[in-house]
Design a protein around this motif. Structure first.
Motif, PDB file in Angstrom:
ATOM      1  N   LEU A  49       0.854  -1.209  -0.117  1.00 41.78           N
ATOM      2  CA  LEU A  49       0.093   0.065  -0.146  1.00 41.78           C
ATOM      3  C   LEU A  49       0.930   1.208   0.011  1.00 41.78           C
ATOM      4  O   LEU A  49       1.525   1.581   1.020  1.00 41.78           O
ATOM      5  CB  LEU A  49      -1.140   0.124   1.284  1.00 41.78           C
ATOM      6  N   LEU A  50       0.952   1.900  -1.175  1.00 39.16           N
ATOM      7  CA  LEU A  50       1.734   3.133  -1.181  1.00 39.16           C
ATOM      8  C   LEU A  50       1.047   4.207  -0.439  1.00 39.16           C
ATOM      9  O   LEU A  50      -0.319   4.293  -0.141  1.00 39.16           O
ATOM     10  CB  LEU A  50       1.289   3.709  -2.669  1.00 39.16           C
ATOM     11  N   MET A  51       1.841   4.805   0.528  1.00 41.94           N
ATOM     12  CA  MET A  51       1.512   5.903   1.523  1.00 41.94           C
ATOM     13  C   MET A  51       1.410   7.227   0.563  1.00 41.94           C
ATOM     14  O   MET A  51       2.158   7.663   0.050  1.00 41.94           O
ATOM     15  CB  MET A  51       2.309   6.045   2.707  1.00 41.94           C
ATOM     16  N   GLY A  52       0.128   8.166   0.938  1.00 40.17           N
ATOM     17  CA  GLY A  52       0.124   9.296   0.397  1.00 40.17           C
ATOM     18  C   GLY A  52      -0.996  10.139   1.327  1.00 40.17           C
ATOM     19  O   GLY A  52      -1.669   9.836   1.985  1.00 40.17           O
ATOM     20  N   ALA A  53      -0.900  11.472   1.079  1.00 40.12           N
ATOM     21  CA  ALA A  53      -1.798  12.380   1.755  1.00 40.12           C
ATOM     22  C   ALA A  53      -2.733  12.726   0.765  1.00 40.12           C
ATOM     23  O   ALA A  53      -2.572  13.265  -0.330  1.00 40.12           O
ATOM     24  CB  ALA A  53      -0.957  13.695   1.885  1.00 40.12           C
ATOM     25  N   VAL A  54      -4.061  12.506   1.270  1.00 40.41           N
ATOM     26  CA  VAL A  54      -5.455  12.622   0.523  1.00 40.41           C
ATOM     27  C   VAL A  54      -6.015  13.769   0.682  1.00 40.41           C
ATOM     28  O   VAL A  54      -6.311  14.172   1.782  1.00 40.41           O
ATOM     29  CB  VAL A  54      -6.193  11.537   0.768  1.00 40.41           C
ATOM     30  N   ASP A  55      -6.156  14.426  -0.579  1.00 36.83           N
ATOM     31  CA  ASP A  55      -7.206  15.491  -0.429  1.00 36.83           C
ATOM     32  C   ASP A  55      -8.147  15.609  -1.422  1.00 36.83           C
ATOM     33  O   ASP A  55      -7.952  15.791  -2.582  1.00 36.83           O
ATOM     34  CB  ASP A  55      -6.105  16.956  -0.543  1.00 36.83           C
ATOM     35  N   GLY A  56      -9.246  15.132  -1.142  1.00 37.65           N
ATOM     36  CA  GLY A  56     -10.458  14.900  -1.995  1.00 37.65           C
ATOM     37  C   GLY A  56      -9.994  13.831  -2.878  1.00 37.65           C
ATOM     38  O   GLY A  56      -9.721  12.492  -2.631  1.00 37.65           O
ATOM     39  N   ASP A  57      -9.775  13.970  -4.170  1.00 38.30           N
ATOM     40  CA  ASP A  57      -9.332  12.790  -5.121  1.00 38.30           C
ATOM     41  C   ASP A  57      -8.133  13.057  -5.820  1.00 38.30           C
ATOM     42  O   ASP A  57      -7.423  12.431  -6.681  1.00 38.30           O
ATOM     43  CB  ASP A  57     -10.423  12.824  -6.307  1.00 38.30           C
ATOM     44  N   GLU A  58      -7.236  13.921  -4.962  1.00 36.60           N
ATOM     45  CA  GLU A  58      -5.877  14.214  -5.285  1.00 36.60           C
ATOM     46  C   GLU A  58      -4.954  13.661  -4.045  1.00 36.60           C
ATOM     47  O   GLU A  58      -5.270  13.596  -2.938  1.00 36.60           O
ATOM     48  CB  GLU A  58      -5.385  15.690  -5.384  1.00 36.60           C
ATOM     49  N   VAL A  59      -3.943  12.693  -4.549  1.00 29.24           N
ATOM     50  CA  VAL A  59      -2.893  12.000  -3.524  1.00 29.24           C
ATOM     51  C   VAL A  59      -1.550  12.668  -3.756  1.00 29.24           C
ATOM     52  O   VAL A  59      -1.155  12.470  -5.057  1.00 29.24           O
ATOM     53  CB  VAL A  59      -3.141  10.669  -3.660  1.00 29.24           C
ATOM     54  N   THR A  60      -1.124  13.040  -2.810  1.00 27.58           N
ATOM     55  CA  THR A  60       0.456  13.345  -2.908  1.00 27.58           C
ATOM     56  C   THR A  60       1.166  12.169  -2.137  1.00 27.58           C
ATOM     57  O   THR A  60       1.116  11.917  -0.930  1.00 27.58           O
ATOM     58  CB  THR A  60       0.684  14.653  -2.400  1.00 27.58           C
ATOM     59  N   ILE A  61       2.107  11.400  -3.093  1.00 31.08           N
ATOM     60  CA  ILE A  61       2.954  10.267  -2.378  1.00 31.08           C
ATOM     61  C   ILE A  61       3.765  10.937  -1.315  1.00 31.08           C
ATOM     62  O   ILE A  61       4.305  11.957  -1.249  1.00 31.08           O
ATOM     63  CB  ILE A  61       3.778   9.639  -3.413  1.00 31.08           C
ATOM     64  N   ILE A  62       4.260   9.934  -0.252  1.00 34.33           N
ATOM     65  CA  ILE A  62       4.896  10.416   0.761  1.00 34.33           C
ATOM     66  C   ILE A  62       6.329   9.910   0.315  1.00 34.33           C
ATOM     67  O   ILE A  62       6.571   8.735  -0.049  1.00 34.33           O
ATOM     68  CB  ILE A  62       4.595   9.575   2.108  1.00 34.33           C
ATOM     69  N   GLN A  63       7.333  10.839   0.597  1.00 32.14           N
ATOM     70  CA  GLN A  63       8.765  10.543  -0.015  1.00 32.14           C
ATOM     71  C   GLN A  63       9.541  10.895   1.051  1.00 32.14           C
ATOM     72  O   GLN A  63       9.492  11.992   1.730  1.00 32.14           O
ATOM     73  CB  GLN A  63       9.037  11.525  -1.202  1.00 32.14           C
ATOM     74  N   PRO A  64      10.927  10.390   1.272  1.00 30.25           N
ATOM     75  CA  PRO A  64      11.979  10.412   2.158  1.00 30.25           C
ATOM     76  C   PRO A  64      12.459  11.910   1.494  1.00 30.25           C
ATOM     77  O   PRO A  64      12.372  12.231   0.574  1.00 30.25           O
ATOM     78  CB  PRO A  64      12.974   9.520   1.896  1.00 30.25           C
ATOM     79  N   GLU A  65      13.203  12.788   2.692  1.00 32.06           N
ATOM     80  CA  GLU A  65      13.619  13.919   2.125  1.00 32.06           C
ATOM     81  C   GLU A  65      14.880  13.887   1.255  1.00 32.06           C
ATOM     82  O   GLU A  65      15.262  14.621   0.367  1.00 32.06           O
ATOM     83  CB  GLU A  65      14.077  14.883   3.366  1.00 32.06           C
ATOM     84  N   ALA A  66      15.590  12.741   1.375  1.00 29.69           N
ATOM     85  CA  ALA A  66      16.959  12.638   0.917  1.00 29.69           C
ATOM     86  C   ALA A  66      16.836  11.263   0.163  1.00 29.69           C
ATOM     87  O   ALA A  66      16.055  10.197   0.818  1.00 29.69           O
ATOM     88  CB  ALA A  66      18.003  12.882   1.612  1.00 29.69           C
ATOM     89  N   LYS A  67      17.735  10.832  -0.854  1.00 27.55           N
ATOM     90  CA  LYS A  67      17.929   9.436  -1.271  1.00 27.55           C
ATOM     91  C   LYS A  67      18.336   8.495  -0.183  1.00 27.55           C
ATOM     92  O   LYS A  67      19.394   9.021   0.299  1.00 27.55           O
ATOM     93  CB  LYS A  67      18.813   9.573  -2.659  1.00 27.55           C
ATOM     94  N   ILE A  68      17.926   7.516   0.270  1.00 27.13           N
ATOM     95  CA  ILE A  68      18.388   6.500   1.041  1.00 27.13           C
ATOM     96  C   ILE A  68      18.106   5.218   0.618  1.00 27.13           C
ATOM     97  O   ILE A  68      17.527   5.032  -0.379  1.00 27.13           O
ATOM     98  CB  ILE A  68      17.475   6.891   2.456  1.00 27.13           C
ATOM     99  N   ASP A  69      18.435   4.034   1.149  1.00 31.86           N
ATOM    100  CA  ASP A  69      18.512   2.746   0.811  1.00 31.86           C
ATOM    101  C   ASP A  69      17.171   2.131   0.872  1.00 31.86           C
ATOM    102  O   ASP A  69      16.089   2.480   1.626  1.00 31.86           O
ATOM    103  CB  ASP A  69      19.390   2.032   1.714  1.00 31.86           C
ATOM    104  N   ASN A  70      16.799   1.655  -0.253  1.00 27.87           N
ATOM    105  CA  ASN A  70      15.303   0.988  -0.416  1.00 27.87           C
ATOM    106  C   ASN A  70      15.436  -0.192   0.659  1.00 27.87           C
ATOM    107  O   ASN A  70      16.455  -0.843   1.004  1.00 27.87           O
ATOM    108  CB  ASN A  70      15.631   0.014  -1.825  1.00 27.87           C
ATOM    109  N   GLY A  71      14.173  -0.360   1.112  1.00 28.74           N
ATOM    110  CA  GLY A  71      14.010  -1.492   2.215  1.00 28.74           C
ATOM    111  C   GLY A  71      14.263  -0.929   3.678  1.00 28.74           C
ATOM    112  O   GLY A  71      13.808  -1.437   4.548  1.00 28.74           O
TER     113      GLY A  71
END
Length: 113
Positions: A87-109
């Motif tokens: 399940l992708l995490m995102g901030a929901v505003d009506g029918d618009e979703v903004t995905i949650i992202q780390p501030e800097a590039k970090i290791d996957n996992g």
């Protein structure tokens, strides 16, 4: 309004991880506009698929290579003809979703806590 207060033990059961979106495809079979995503969560978890209703805010080509956060320990869920594995995490505003992202590039996992 805050919904359904959780205990610390409840929260500890949720396994959220950092992953990089490696593939994005249209999902015309979905009831609401969505993409099918493949997300790389590193060597321990691997690549997981999900669908996300993020078409209003993102073009497919802008998503590839973005890091995001997803819950990886939900059971698989059938969505139309597609099996979602996280399940992708995102901030929901009506029918618009903004995905949650780390501030800097970090290791996957990496685990979110």
């Amino acid at each position: 309004m805050i919904q359904n207060e959780l205990s610390w033990q409840d929260f500890a059961k949720i396994d959220m991880r950092v992953g990089t979106i490696i593939e994005v495809n249209d999902f015309p079979e979905a009831r609401k506009p969505a993409y099918q995503l493949k997300i790389d969560f590193g060597s321990q978890i691997g690549i997981r698929k999900t669908s996300a209703q993020i078409t209003k805010r993102y073009a497919k080509e802008d998503l590839v290579g973005k890091q995001t956060i997803a819950v990886v320990n939900f059971p698989k869920k059938q969505i139309a003809n597609f099996m979602s594995e996280c399940l992708l995490m995102g901030a929901v505003d009506g029918d618009e979703v903004t995905i949650i992202q780390p501030e800097a590039k970090i290791d996957n996992g990496l685990k979110i806590s």
